[in-house]
Design a protein around this motif. Structure first.
Motif, PDB file in Angstrom:
ATOM      1  N   PHE A   8       0.831  -1.213   0.000  1.00 49.11           N
ATOM      2  CA  PHE A   8       0.000   0.000   0.000  1.00 49.11           C
ATOM      3  C   PHE A   8       0.859   1.254   0.000  1.00 49.11           C
ATOM      4  O   PHE A   8       0.598   2.196  -0.761  1.00 49.11           O
ATOM      5  N   LEU A   9       1.878   1.294   0.858  1.00 49.99           N
ATOM      6  CA  LEU A   9       2.725   2.485   0.941  1.00 49.99           C
ATOM      7  C   LEU A   9       3.436   2.752  -0.386  1.00 49.99           C
ATOM      8  O   LEU A   9       3.635   3.909  -0.768  1.00 49.99           O
ATOM      9  N   ALA A  10       3.804   1.682  -1.089  1.00 45.26           N
ATOM     10  CA  ALA A  10       4.428   1.851  -2.401  1.00 45.26           C
ATOM     11  C   ALA A  10       3.452   2.505  -3.372  1.00 45.26           C
ATOM     12  O   ALA A  10       3.803   3.438  -4.102  1.00 45.26           O
ATOM     13  N   LEU A  11       2.202   2.031  -3.378  1.00 48.41           N
ATOM     14  CA  LEU A  11       1.185   2.604  -4.263  1.00 48.41           C
ATOM     15  C   LEU A  11       0.796   4.014  -3.824  1.00 48.41           C
ATOM     16  O   LEU A  11       0.479   4.863  -4.656  1.00 48.41           O
ATOM     17  N   TYR A  12       0.844   4.261  -2.536  1.00 50.16           N
ATOM     18  CA  TYR A  12       0.521   5.581  -1.992  1.00 50.16           C
ATOM     19  C   TYR A  12       1.586   6.608  -2.384  1.00 50.16           C
ATOM     20  O   TYR A  12       1.310   7.801  -2.485  1.00 50.16           O
ATOM     21  N   GLY A  13       2.814   6.104  -2.592  1.00 48.15           N
ATOM     22  CA  GLY A  13       3.908   6.995  -2.964  1.00 48.15           C
ATOM     23  C   GLY A  13       4.802   7.388  -1.818  1.00 48.15           C
ATOM     24  O   GLY A  13       5.704   8.213  -1.977  1.00 48.15           O
ATOM     25  N   ARG A  66       7.033 -10.012  -3.258  1.00 50.40           N
ATOM     26  CA  ARG A  66       6.156  -9.447  -4.286  1.00 50.40           C
ATOM     27  C   ARG A  66       5.917  -7.958  -4.019  1.00 50.40           C
ATOM     28  O   ARG A  66       5.991  -7.124  -4.934  1.00 50.40           O
ATOM     29  N   ALA A  67       5.612  -7.622  -2.766  1.00 50.86           N
ATOM     30  CA  ALA A  67       5.382  -6.220  -2.417  1.00 50.86           C
ATOM     31  C   ALA A  67       6.649  -5.390  -2.611  1.00 50.86           C
ATOM     32  O   ALA A  67       6.593  -4.250  -3.105  1.00 50.86           O
ATOM     33  N   SER A  68       7.796  -5.961  -2.245  1.00 55.96           N
ATOM     34  CA  SER A  68       9.068  -5.240  -2.365  1.00 55.96           C
ATOM     35  C   SER A  68       9.441  -5.038  -3.825  1.00 55.96           C
ATOM     36  O   SER A  68      10.021  -4.006  -4.194  1.00 55.96           O
ATOM     37  N   TRP A  69       9.138  -6.017  -4.662  1.00 54.41           N
ATOM     38  CA  TRP A  69       9.353  -5.887  -6.102  1.00 54.41           C
ATOM     39  C   TRP A  69       8.584  -4.682  -6.646  1.00 54.41           C
ATOM     40  O   TRP A  69       9.140  -3.861  -7.379  1.00 54.41           O
ATOM     41  N   LEU A 116       8.189   0.838  -8.766  1.00 49.99           N
ATOM     42  CA  LEU A 116       7.555   2.159  -8.715  1.00 49.99           C
ATOM     43  C   LEU A 116       8.597   3.258  -8.488  1.00 49.99           C
ATOM     44  O   LEU A 116       8.506   4.347  -9.078  1.00 49.99           O
ATOM     45  N   MET A 117       9.575   2.983  -7.638  1.00 53.54           N
ATOM     46  CA  MET A 117      10.627   3.967  -7.398  1.00 53.54           C
ATOM     47  C   MET A 117      11.439   4.199  -8.664  1.00 53.54           C
ATOM     48  O   MET A 117      11.768   5.331  -9.022  1.00 53.54           O
ATOM     49  N   SER A 118      11.752   3.115  -9.358  1.00 53.31           N
ATOM     50  CA  SER A 118      12.502   3.231 -10.611  1.00 53.31           C
ATOM     51  C   SER A 118      11.701   4.019 -11.645  1.00 53.31           C
ATOM     52  O   SER A 118      12.246   4.901 -12.333  1.00 53.31           O
ATOM     53  N   ASP A 119      10.403   3.736 -11.728  1.00 58.58           N
ATOM     54  CA  ASP A 119       9.531   4.467 -12.659  1.00 58.58           C
ATOM     55  C   ASP A 119       9.497   5.956 -12.340  1.00 58.58           C
ATOM     56  O   ASP A 119       9.338   6.796 -13.238  1.00 58.58           O
ATOM     57  N   ALA A 120       9.634   6.288 -11.054  1.00 53.58           N
ATOM     58  CA  ALA A 120       9.568   7.683 -10.614  1.00 53.58           C
ATOM     59  C   ALA A 120      10.917   8.389 -10.723  1.00 53.58           C
ATOM     60  O   ALA A 120      11.065   9.528 -10.277  1.00 53.58           O
ATOM     61  N   GLY A 121      11.903   7.693 -11.296  1.00 52.78           N
ATOM     62  CA  GLY A 121      13.215   8.299 -11.465  1.00 52.78           C
ATOM     63  C   GLY A 121      14.112   8.175 -10.262  1.00 52.78           C
ATOM     64  O   GLY A 121      15.167   8.821 -10.191  1.00 52.78           O
ATOM     65  N   ARG A 122      13.701   7.344  -9.301  1.00 54.27           N
ATOM     66  CA  ARG A 122      14.525   7.116  -8.111  1.00 54.27           C
ATOM     67  C   ARG A 122      15.445   5.937  -8.408  1.00 54.27           C
ATOM     68  O   ARG A 122      15.048   4.781  -8.306  1.00 54.27           O
TER      69      ARG A 122
END
Length: 372
Positions: free
Chosen positions: A256-261, A291-294, A299-305
């Protein structure tokens, strides 16, 4: 050979059991009761040996070492069949639910053994004069895990038709079951509404609202109710953050926190709980965490992190690639994904379905519901 002093054996065992009752769930309590079992087995009192294992079953189950509960329960089941007059049948059957609930999480336990166990549970419930409401709920959970949705739905609906009895789960657990069922069917709004009596504190037990607060995060995210979900995430995490038995629920929070940002808080959960994957022998819990950590790393990579800062021990498989506790998100994503797929394959091979392969294929699609 020194003669066994049965009085000393009993005194030692009872003192260890007394000591264990003062301890919280976790390693120390489990080790204390393992020692009680060891000492009890040096004597000849079957009732004492049985009681020590009863205590160990509860401690191991709630302390996150369910594999030890499985072994101790199998011993108790055999002894009950040998001496049924000596032990509580109701308590044995009540704990059968715990065992059936976790056996699917170990891919080394075959599908045939799982079905044999739930069939044995049904026979024992009927023989003792109890109904099958509980049995059908657990048949539903098994088929859901295997990916046999039509069978899962049939068993759930059959359970709903049957009356409650002395072996039924508590009201809080049954409400939570209905919540997860509606989420499983894609009825997210209905699932959240059903959770109302739990979220308000009207119903609770030893495992609720812990699992309910974890289970409604994704349905709320799908509904776009991010602020509400974030409040429940903060409220729920404190309930599960200190016991390895809750690793799968921690994974729900991380997802959830990953999707929340909130990448920093999600990374904090990864850093804090990764070691649970090595301590927890339940492979399904490890699968959920990887799975959640993946998804977090992707998401971080997609966001340029390009990097993630996490303080990991030297034993961490990617430690050699880190610089000042910074890890490449792309490398972390690949490693977590490979671990999730490796475990998922084991389950699919055992289950004879493609349930885990499908879930993994759909994991990147969760990015479509991330918080704007």
């Amino acid at each position: 050979m020194k003669e066994i002093n049965e009085y000393e054996v009993e005194a030692s065992v009872r003192e260890l059991i007394r000591k264990a009752t003062l301890l919280g769930d976790g390693d120390e309590k489990i080790m204390t009761l393992e020692e009680a079992v060891r000492i009890a087995d040096t004597g000849h009192d079957v009732k004492l040996q049985y009681q020590a294992r009863e205590e160990l079953i509860e401690a191991a189950f709630w302390g996150g070492e369910t594999e030890k509960a499985l072994v101790a329960y199998s011993w108790c089941l055999a002894q009950f069949d040998n001496y049924p007059e000596k032990f509580s049948e109701w308590l044995l059957l009540w704990r059968y639910k715990w065992i059936v609930n976790v056996i699917v999480n170990f891919p080394q336990i075959t599908k045939e053994q799982i079905y044999e166990m739930i069939d044995d549970m049904e026979r024992r419930y009927l023989r003792a004069g109890y109904g099958l409401r509980v049995v059908y709920y657990y048949r539903y959970r098994i088929e859901k895990f295997f990916g046999n949705k039509a069978e899962a739905l049939r068993h759930f609906r059959r359970a709903q038709e049957l009356s409650r009895d002395e072996l039924s789960d508590c009201a809080a657990c049954e409400i939570d079951e209905r919540v997860t069922f509606q989420a499983y069917c894609g009825n997210n709004e209905f699932a959240v509404s059903l959770a109302g009596p739990i979220l308000s504190g009207l119903h609770k037990c030893r495992s609720v609202p812990h699992r309910t607060l974890a289970g409604i995060l994704l349905p709320l995210a799908r509904l776009g109710r991010w602020a509400e979900a974030h409040d429940y995430q903060e409220r729920g995490y404190s309930m599960i953050s200190r016991n390895v038995i809750h690793l799968a629920y921690v994974s729900d929070h991380l997802l959830f926190l990953a999707l929340y940002g909130d990448f920093e808080q999600a990374a904090n959960l990864f850093e804090r709980h990764f070691h649970w994957t090595t301590k927890n022998k339940c492979l399904y819990d490890g699968y959920a965490f990887y799975r959640a950590s993946w998804l977090l790393a992707e998401l971080m990579s997609d966001a340029g992190r390009d990097t993630i800062k996490i303080r990991m021990p030297e034993s961490f498989p990617l430690y050699q690639y880190s610089q000042a506790h910074h890890y490449e998100t792309s490398r972390l994503k690949e490693w977590c994904e490979s671990r999730a797929r490796e475990i998922g394959r084991k389950f699919d091979e055992r289950n004879g379905t493609d349930q885990f392969a499908r879930e993994l294929a759909e994991t990147p699609m969760l990015k479509e519901i991330k918080r704007p």
